[in-house]
Design a protein around this motif. Structure first.
Motif, PDB file in Angstrom:
ATOM      1  N   TRP A  93       2.469  20.957  12.388  1.00  0.00           N
ATOM      2  CA  TRP A  93       1.540  21.557  11.417  1.00  0.00           C
ATOM      3  C   TRP A  93       0.096  21.128  11.703  1.00  0.00           C
ATOM      4  N   ARG A 101      -2.984  28.186  10.890  1.00  0.00           N
ATOM      5  CA  ARG A 101      -2.584  27.580   9.621  1.00  0.00           C
ATOM      6  C   ARG A 101      -2.783  28.564   8.460  1.00  0.00           C
ATOM      7  N   ASN A 102      -3.879  29.304   8.459  1.00  0.00           N
ATOM      8  CA  ASN A 102      -4.104  30.304   7.409  1.00  0.00           C
ATOM      9  C   ASN A 102      -3.012  31.367   7.424  1.00  0.00           C
ATOM     10  N   GLN A 105       0.191  29.903   6.090  1.00  0.00           N
ATOM     11  CA  GLN A 105       0.142  29.753   4.637  1.00  0.00           C
ATOM     12  C   GLN A 105       0.349  31.083   3.933  1.00  0.00           C
ATOM     13  N   TYR A 109       4.363  29.188   4.476  1.00  0.00           N
ATOM     14  CA  TYR A 109       4.587  27.896   5.111  1.00  0.00           C
ATOM     15  C   TYR A 109       3.558  26.871   4.643  1.00  0.00           C
ATOM     16  N   ASP A 110       3.955  25.623   4.705  1.00  0.00           N
ATOM     17  CA  ASP A 110       3.049  24.511   4.450  1.00  0.00           C
ATOM     18  C   ASP A 110       3.483  23.346   5.333  1.00  0.00           C
ATOM     19  N   ALA A 111       2.820  22.218   5.175  1.00  0.00           N
ATOM     20  CA  ALA A 111       3.123  21.067   6.035  1.00  0.00           C
ATOM     21  C   ALA A 111       4.558  20.599   5.885  1.00  0.00           C
ATOM     22  N   GLN A 112       5.136  20.762   4.699  1.00  0.00           N
ATOM     23  CA  GLN A 112       6.498  20.291   4.460  1.00  0.00           C
ATOM     24  C   GLN A 112       7.575  21.202   5.057  1.00  0.00           C
ATOM     25  N   TRP A 114       7.053  23.675   7.494  1.00  0.00           N
ATOM     26  CA  TRP A 114       6.714  24.275   8.784  1.00  0.00           C
ATOM     27  C   TRP A 114       7.787  24.031   9.833  1.00  0.00           C
TER      28      TRP A 114
END
Length: 119
Positions: A93, A101-102, A105, A109-112, A114
Motif C-alpha cells: 500500500w 492509491r486514489n 480507494q 481498498y485501504d491499507a488494511q 489492500w
C-alpha cells in the motif's frame, strides 16, 4: 492584510493532507480522463468485500470502474486471464503512487485490505 478565501481553503487542505486526513472533494484523474466525485463516483459500486471484484467480468464494470482498474495497471486482457500481474499487484500500500492509491480507494481498498488474498 486580508487573506483571500482561496488561500485559506488551500492552507486548510494542506494542513489536513499533512495530518493524513484526505477528503476527496475534487476530480480523480485517471489516465487522461477523470472521475468526478459527484457525477461518476456513483458509477463505482460499493462492494461489501474487495474480493467481490473477482466475481465480475470486465464487461460488467462501468467505465469509471474500468478506468480506476486501468490506473492500477489492469487491462481487459489481464482481467480476463485471471492473472495477477498488474503493476500495482506487487506493491505494498505504501508503495502505491498517489494516483494508484486514489483509484484503489475509489474501488474500496485501504491499507488494511489492500493485500487481502481472495483466492
Amino acid at each position: 492584510m486580508k487573506i483571500g478565501f482561496g488561500y485559506a481553503r488551500r492552507a486548510a487542505a494542506a494542513t489536513l493532507a499533512l495530518a493524513g486526513l484526505v477528503i476527496l472533494t475534487g476530480p480523480l484523474h485517471v489516465r487522461n480522463e477523470m472521475i468526478s466525485t459527484a457525477a461518476q463516483a456513483d458509477e463505482i459500486r460499493k462492494m461489501g468485500n474487495v474480493c467481490d471484484w473477482d466475481n465480475l467480468d470486465w464487461e460488467e464494470m462501468s467505465s469509471a470502474e474500468k478506468h480506476a482498474w486501468e490506473a492500477l495497471g489492469w487491462s481487459r486482457a489481464l482481467w480476463d486471464s485471471d492473472n495477477n500481474d498488474a503493476a500495482s499487484s506487487a506493491k505494498d500500500w505504501d508503495e502505491l503512487t498517489p494516483r494508484e492509491r486514489n483509484a484503489a480507494q475509489w474501488l474500496g481498498y485501504d491499507a488494511q485490505n489492500w493485500e487481502t488474498s481472495c483466492r
